[in-house]
Design a protein around this motif. Sequence first.
Motif, mmCIF file in Angstrom:
data_model
loop_
_atom_site.group_PDB
_atom_site.id
_atom_site.type_symbol
_atom_site.label_atom_id
_atom_site.label_comp_id
_atom_site.label_asym_id
_atom_site.label_seq_id
_atom_site.Cartn_x
_atom_site.Cartn_y
_atom_site.Cartn_z
ATOM 1 N N MET A 1 0.853 -1.161 0.000
ATOM 2 C CA MET A 1 0.000 0.000 0.000
ATOM 3 C C MET A 1 0.902 1.227 0.000
ATOM 4 O O MET A 1 1.838 1.329 0.769
ATOM 5 N N THR A 2 0.643 2.146 -0.864
ATOM 6 C CA THR A 2 1.429 3.370 -0.921
ATOM 7 C C THR A 2 0.536 4.543 -0.567
ATOM 8 O O THR A 2 -0.649 4.554 -0.863
ATOM 9 N N THR A 3 1.145 5.530 0.060
ATOM 10 C CA THR A 3 0.405 6.737 0.405
ATOM 11 C C THR A 3 1.086 7.911 -0.281
ATOM 12 O O THR A 3 2.314 7.943 -0.428
ATOM 13 N N ARG B 1 10.297 8.877 1.211
ATOM 14 C CA ARG B 1 9.553 7.660 1.469
ATOM 15 C C ARG B 1 10.362 6.774 2.418
ATOM 16 O O ARG B 1 11.537 6.527 2.189
ATOM 17 N N VAL B 2 9.734 6.322 3.478
ATOM 18 C CA VAL B 2 10.414 5.509 4.480
ATOM 19 C C VAL B 2 10.171 4.042 4.141
ATOM 20 O O VAL B 2 9.028 3.614 3.983
ATOM 21 N N GLN B 3 11.234 3.299 4.038
ATOM 22 C CA GLN B 3 11.141 1.870 3.756
ATOM 23 C C GLN B 3 11.013 1.109 5.078
ATOM 24 O O GLN B 3 11.846 1.275 5.968
#
Length: 169
Positions: free
Chosen positions: A1-3, A16-18
């Motif tokens: 899921m991406t925001t 973006r934090v992995q």
Amino acid sequence: MTTTTVAPPGAPAPQRVQPRLRALRYEPEPDTGPAQLALPTGTPGPPPPPGRPPAAQRTLEDGTVRRHAQGIVRLILEVLDGRRPVAHLNRHLEPGPLRYVAAAAGTRGGARRDGSARMRSLRLDQPRLGAAEVAAVCLLGGRIRALAARFELFDDAVGGWRCTALRIG
């Protein structure tokens, strides 16, 4: 899921934090047995619960647990369908499940509706020796119903596998 986030004009774009995944250990080390984990050597364990049957030497592999469970579930279905009296379950059910079946049979009035009750499938698990848990799918009153039961092996005058808990959904 991406925001997706929108940054205000002139602000640096959000990075973006992995996510990091860590392996969790659910089992003890191979050289550590349950006795070493629970109590130090020489410490007596807790007494067994009162009224529980002793552990049996039967397992799922020999098939006796499955045969007894299937037979008792079929008897329960026949009582709920009105083909047998509740008294036929006296030696197979403890008082709590017996009252439950008697009440359920009383609400149905003992009359068959859309055919006879049948067991469609049965799954059995043995959490410990001398105990078995059953999940069954049954046709009862023209509807598909779930049945969950717990059986325990008793070494008393009656003996054998008895249902100690029962629910029909």
